[in-house]
Motif scaffolding. Structure first.
Motif, short mmCIF file in Angstrom:
data_model
loop_
_atom_site.label_atom_id
_atom_site.label_comp_id
_atom_site.label_asym_id
_atom_site.label_seq_id
_atom_site.Cartn_x
_atom_site.Cartn_y
_atom_site.Cartn_z
N VAL A 1 8.01 -7.33 0.52
CA VAL A 1 7.31 -6.52 0.50
C VAL A 1 6.29 -6.01 1.00
O VAL A 1 6.49 -4.51 1.50
N GLY A 2 5.63 -6.43 1.70
CA GLY A 2 4.93 -5.89 3.96
C GLY A 2 5.88 -5.14 4.04
O GLY A 2 5.71 -3.88 4.85
N GLU A 3 7.21 -5.34 4.13
CA GLU A 3 8.46 -4.42 5.04
C GLU A 3 8.62 -3.33 4.12
O GLU A 3 9.06 -2.08 4.95
N CYS A 4 8.63 -3.31 2.89
CA CYS A 4 9.12 -2.36 2.75
C CYS A 4 7.63 -1.55 2.59
O CYS A 4 7.53 0.02 2.02
N ILE B 1 7.98 2.87 3.54
CA ILE B 1 7.75 4.13 2.79
C ILE B 1 6.16 4.65 2.66
O ILE B 1 5.79 5.55 2.17
N GLY B 2 5.43 4.01 3.78
CA GLY B 2 4.38 3.68 4.17
C GLY B 2 3.08 4.00 2.25
O GLY B 2 2.46 4.82 1.85
N ALA B 3 3.23 2.94 1.38
CA ALA B 3 2.80 2.47 0.55
C ALA B 3 0.92 1.82 0.07
O ALA B 3 0.31 2.23 -0.41
N ASP C 1 12.92 4.22 -1.64
CA ASP C 1 12.72 5.88 -1.32
C ASP C 1 12.67 6.27 -2.52
O ASP C 1 11.16 7.61 -2.36
N GLU C 2 13.30 6.43 -3.71
CA GLU C 2 13.14 7.05 -4.90
C GLU C 2 11.80 6.47 -5.30
O GLU C 2 11.25 7.66 -5.56
N ASP C 3 11.17 5.03 -5.45
CA ASP C 3 9.87 5.14 -5.63
C ASP C 3 8.71 5.70 -5.20
O ASP C 3 7.94 6.87 -5.76
N ARG C 4 9.05 5.50 -3.60
CA ARG C 4 7.87 6.53 -2.67
C ARG C 4 7.98 8.17 -3.28
O ARG C 4 7.70 8.28 -3.51
N GLN C 5 9.31 8.43 -3.27
CA GLN C 5 8.94 10.10 -3.92
C GLN C 5 8.16 9.85 -5.10
O GLN C 5 7.43 11.20 -5.46
N GLY C 6 8.62 9.83 -6.55
CA GLY C 6 7.39 9.24 -7.61
C GLY C 6 6.28 8.91 -7.16
O GLY C 6 5.14 9.37 -7.25
N ARG C 7 6.08 7.87 -6.75
CA ARG C 7 3.97 8.19 -5.97
C ARG C 7 3.90 9.30 -5.36
O ARG C 7 2.87 9.50 -5.97
N ASP C 8 4.50 10.09 -4.14
CA ASP C 8 4.41 11.19 -3.70
C ASP C 8 3.82 12.80 -4.85
O ASP C 8 2.73 13.16 -4.98
#
Ligand SMILES: [Zn+2]
Length: 409
Positions: free
Chosen positions: A163-166, A170-172, A37-44
Motif C-alpha cells: 500500500v505504501g509503495e503504491c 500515485i501521490g495519494a 493510475d485509474e484510481d489516481r485519475q478518479g481521485r483527481d
C-alpha cells in the motif's frame, strides 16, 4: 424548513457517467482498483469537483479525502461519503453514488444559498473494496483508529506491491492525521447490491445494521504423484481437501440457515495437470452473518472440518485471516432520520440489514451513523451489469440531502 428542496438528478447522473469513464471497461462497467493510475485519475477528478464547489479539500496520511463546507458555527462536521475504488469488474454506482450524491447535495445547497449551522463534509475513503489489498474498508478503518497506519502501509497486494509503495507512486498521501476523528454524524448512500428492495417494490432502504464478515485464506501442501500408479489410500491430495472443504462451505450455509452466507471465491490448484495428484491448493472462504454468535459458529465448524480432513489426508494446512469484522448495529435515531426523510418525500421505505461491508460500519465506531440504500436491478453488483434506475438514484440523493439538512441544521 427546506423540505421542498431537491437535488438535480441530471447533474448527478452526469458526474456518475464522467467518473465511470475513468477505467471504463469494454461492454460497460469500470475497473479502478485502489491506488492504480485509474484510481489516481478518479481521485483527481473528484478533488477538482470538490474545489469547484468551494469545498476545502484535505487529504489524510492514509489517502482518505475530505471536502469541507463551513457552517455558520464551528464544530465537528456532518459527514457523508463512500469510496471511488472498484473491484476489477465494477459497476458505475458502487461507492461513486455515495460520493457524488454528497457533492450533488452540496451543489444544491450552494445554488439555493443555504448555509447550514454545522459544517458539512463529503469524504471518500481509500481502498474500500479490498480487491487489491485486504482487508476491505482499509482507509476508513485506519481513519477511525482500528488499524495502525504502519500496518496498512506494509500490506502487500495481489501484485506483491505494498500500500505504501503504491500510495507513493500515485501521490495519494496527504498530511492530515488519522486515528481520532471528530465527526458529528455520518450517513452514506449506497446501491443495495442485493435483490431485497427490488423484490419488495420499495425505493429506499433505511439500513439498521451491517453483517459481520470473516475472510480466511487456506493453503494446503501435499505430495504430487502419478495419478495412475498411486493407490488412493497413499495419497496426500491437497486438491481433494480444498475441494471437499469448498463443498462443505456451501452446505454449511444451507445448514445454518437464517442470514448465513458462505462463499469460496478464489481457488487455485497445482500443478494443475490432468494426470498429477495436486500437491498444492490455496483458496479463500468468505463467511457473513448479521448475528455474532452464528458467525463464530460457522467459523468453528469450518475450522473443525478442514483440520480433520487435512490430518486424515496427510496434508499440511496453513490459514491466514484476511479480514474479520463483527456485525455492526447502526444508531437507531439515525435510522429513524433516514426513514422519516423518505416518508416526508413520499417515498416507500423499509428497514433492512446490509449484506455487504461499507465504510459506514467503520464510522459507526466514532459517531452516530446510518445508511441509505437504493435498489440494484436484479440484485447485481461487483459486475459490469450493475444498474440502478435513474429515478432511484435521484430519490436516494434527495433523502441524503434531507438527512444532511436535518443533521446540520
Ligand atoms: Zn461499495
Amino acid at each position: 424548513m427546506h423540505d421542498t428542496l431537491r437535488i438535480n438528478g441530471d447533474r448527478l447522473r452526469q458526474r456518475l457517467s464522467e467518473l465511470g469513464n475513468i477505467g471504463a471497461l469494454p461492454g460497460g462497467g469500470v475497473c479502478r482498483l485502489a491506488l492504480t493510475d485509474e484510481d489516481r485519475q478518479g481521485r483527481d477528478t473528484v478533488m477538482n469537483w470538490m474545489r469547484e464547489l468551494g469545498l476545502d479539500v484535505t487529504v489524510d496520511v492514509m489517502g482518505n479525502v475530505f471536502g469541507i463546507r463551513p457552517g455558520s458555527a464551528e464544530g465537528p462536521p456532518v459527514m457523508t461519503g463512500s469510496h471511488i475504488d472498484t473491484v476489477r469488474t465494477g459497476g458505475l454506482y458502487d461507492g461513486s453514488l455515495g460520493v457524488l450524491s454528497g457533492l450533488e447535495a452540496i451543489e444544491t445547497l450552494n445554488d439555493a444559498g443555504i448555509t447550514t449551522r454545522r459544517p458539512l463534509c463529503v469524504a471518500f475513503f481509500n481502498n474500500e473494496e479490498g480487491a487489491r489489498f485486504a482487508p476491505d474498508m482499509m482507509g476508513s478503518l485506519v481513519y477511525v483508529g482500528g488499524m495502525s497506519l504502519e500496518e496498512a502501509m506494509a500490506t502487500e497486494g495481489i501484485d506483491g506491491k505494498t500500500v505504501g509503495e503504491c500510495m507513493q507512486a500515485i501521490g495519494a498521501q496527504g498530511d492530515a492525521p488519522v486515528g481520532n476523528p471528530d465527526v458529528h454524524a455520518f450517513v452514506e448512500i449506497h446501491v443495495e447490491q442485493g435483490p431485497v428492495l427490488e423484490e419488495s417494490g420499495i425505493t429506499i432502504g433505511a439500513v439498521e445494521k451491517v453483517q459481520g464478515i470473516s475472510w480466511t485464506e487456506f493453503t494446503l501442501t501435499g505430495t504430487s504423484n502419478h495419478a495412475g500408479t498411486t493407490p488412493m489410500r497413499l495419497r496426500h491430495d491437497a486438491g481433494y481437501v480444498a475441494m471437499a472443504t469448498a463443498s462443505f462451505v456451501r452446505d454449511l450455509a444451507t445448514r445454518l440457515g437464517g442470514d448465513q452466507v458462505a462463499t469460496v471465491g478464489a481457488f487455485e490448484i497445482g500443478p494443475n495437470l490432468v494426470n498429477v495428484v495436486p500437491n498444492h491448493a490455496r483458496f479463500t472462504v468468505d463467511l457473513r452473518n448479521t448475528d455474532s454468535d452464528r458467525l463464530q459458529q460457522a467459523e468453528w465448524q469450518l475450522h473443525e472440518f478442514i483440520t480433520q480432513l487435512a490430518e486424515r489426508e496427510g496434508v499440511t494446512l496453513e490459514r491466514r485471516q484476511l479480514a474479520r469484522f463483527e456485525p455492526v448495529p447502526f444508531d437507531p435515531a439515525m435510522v429513524d432520520r433516514v426513514e422519516a426523510a423518505a416518508r416526508t418525500q413520499g417515498l416507500s421505505v423499509m428497514r433492512m440489514p446490509s449484506g455487504a461491508g461499507h465504510d459506514a460500519q467503520m464510522l459507526a465506531r466514532v459517531c452516530p451513523t446510518s445508511m441509505i440504500f437504493v435498489p440494484s436491478v436484479d440484485g447485481i453488483s461487483h459486475n459490469i451489469e450493475e444498474y440502478t434506475a435513474p429515478d432511484d438514484l435521484e430519490a436516494g440523493a434527495n433523502v441524503l440531502l434531507q438527512v444532511l439538512l436535518d443533521l446540520a441544521a
